[in-house]
Scaffold this active site. Structure first.
Site, PDB file in Angstrom:
ATOM      1  CE  LYS A  84      -4.464   0.382   2.326  1.00 27.88           C
ATOM      2  NZ  LYS A  84      -5.107   0.334   3.631  1.00 27.88           N
ATOM      3  CB  VAL A  85       2.408   3.498  -2.167  1.00 27.58           C
ATOM      4  CG1 VAL A  85       3.407   2.369  -2.168  1.00 27.58           C
ATOM      5  CG2 VAL A  85       1.691   3.593  -3.485  1.00 27.58           C
TER       6      VAL A  85
END
Ligand code: G3P
Length: 219
Positions: A84-85
């Site tokens: 997840k960014v």
């Protein structure tokens, strides 16, 4: 639409997996912090072993190099880990690099359709519009999910839409109707989706009738 569990709590995840309804898990730094001070990589490893589908684990670095380095480490934990960014210039730089390496990326903190299109352009496998947090400030979270779904359909974009920040069962059905591929839900919301008073009273009545039938037939 598929269900993911939005949780970093092992017992909650075990419970939901047992019900056979969840296809993945999403975590974030706040959920991990609540999960009892465990080693992050060990926690991700344990969650990834519990579910077959994607498990999103979030980077915490603020610069692209740091995000890529953390993303590589997280994705090496298990084949079903998605990184997840956060949405943003640095996040998309990291997303495009990780995606080119074959890492599945979930772009989080998405609040506009334009951000979702940028995430798709950067090679994201998943995009996470935050429904509840938009509703909290008087905007239309489900409307955002619908706009992203329409824009993705028009452009044949295969990035999957995870409706996140889901607060209640209405959000679940509205996200499905708006075109979300996945809703990631806290356990409390998932629990509420199972129940209806007519289901409970219906089971009670069937069993009472069955007992009566047994008595009448001498069983
Ligand atoms: O995991 C991201 C998202 O689901 C967070 O939800 O309730 O903190 O807005 P919430």
């Amino acid at each position: 639409m598929h269900f993911f569990l939005d949780s970093a709590d092992i017992e909650e995840i075990r419970k939901a997996v047992r019900w056979g309804v969840i296809d993945g898990v999403t975590t974030n730094p706040s959920l991990v912090a609540k999960s009892g001070g465990r080693d992050f990589h060990g926690l991700v490893r344990e969650i990834a072993a519990l579910v077959n589908g994607p498990v999103s684990a979030e980077v915490t670095s603020l610069d692209p190099e740091g995000m890529v380095a953390q993303g590589r480490e997280l994705s090496a934990i298990a084949p079903n880990v998605a990184v997840k960014v956060p949405m943003g210039r640095d996040g998309m730089t990291a997303c495009s690099r990780l995606a080119r390496e074959g890492v599945k990326v979930n772009v989080t903190l998405v609040f506009t359709p334009q951000q979702a299109l940028l995430a798709a352009a950067a090679g994201a496998s998943f995009v996470s519009p935050f429904v509840g947090r938009l509703d909290d400030i008087g905007e239309d979270g489900i409307g955002l999910v619908g706009d992203i779904a329409d824009a993705f359909a028009m452009g044949d974009i295969t990035t999957r839409i995870i409706a996140a920040s889901i607060r209640h069962p209405r959000h679940v059905i509205e996200a499905a109707m708006a075109g979300a591929d996945i809703a990631t839900v806290p356990l409390a919301v998932l629990e509420k989706c199972f129940d209806h008073p007519l289901t409970a009273s219906g089971i009670k009545r069937f069993l009472a009738d069955w007992e009566e039938y047994g008595k009448e037939n001498g069983r």
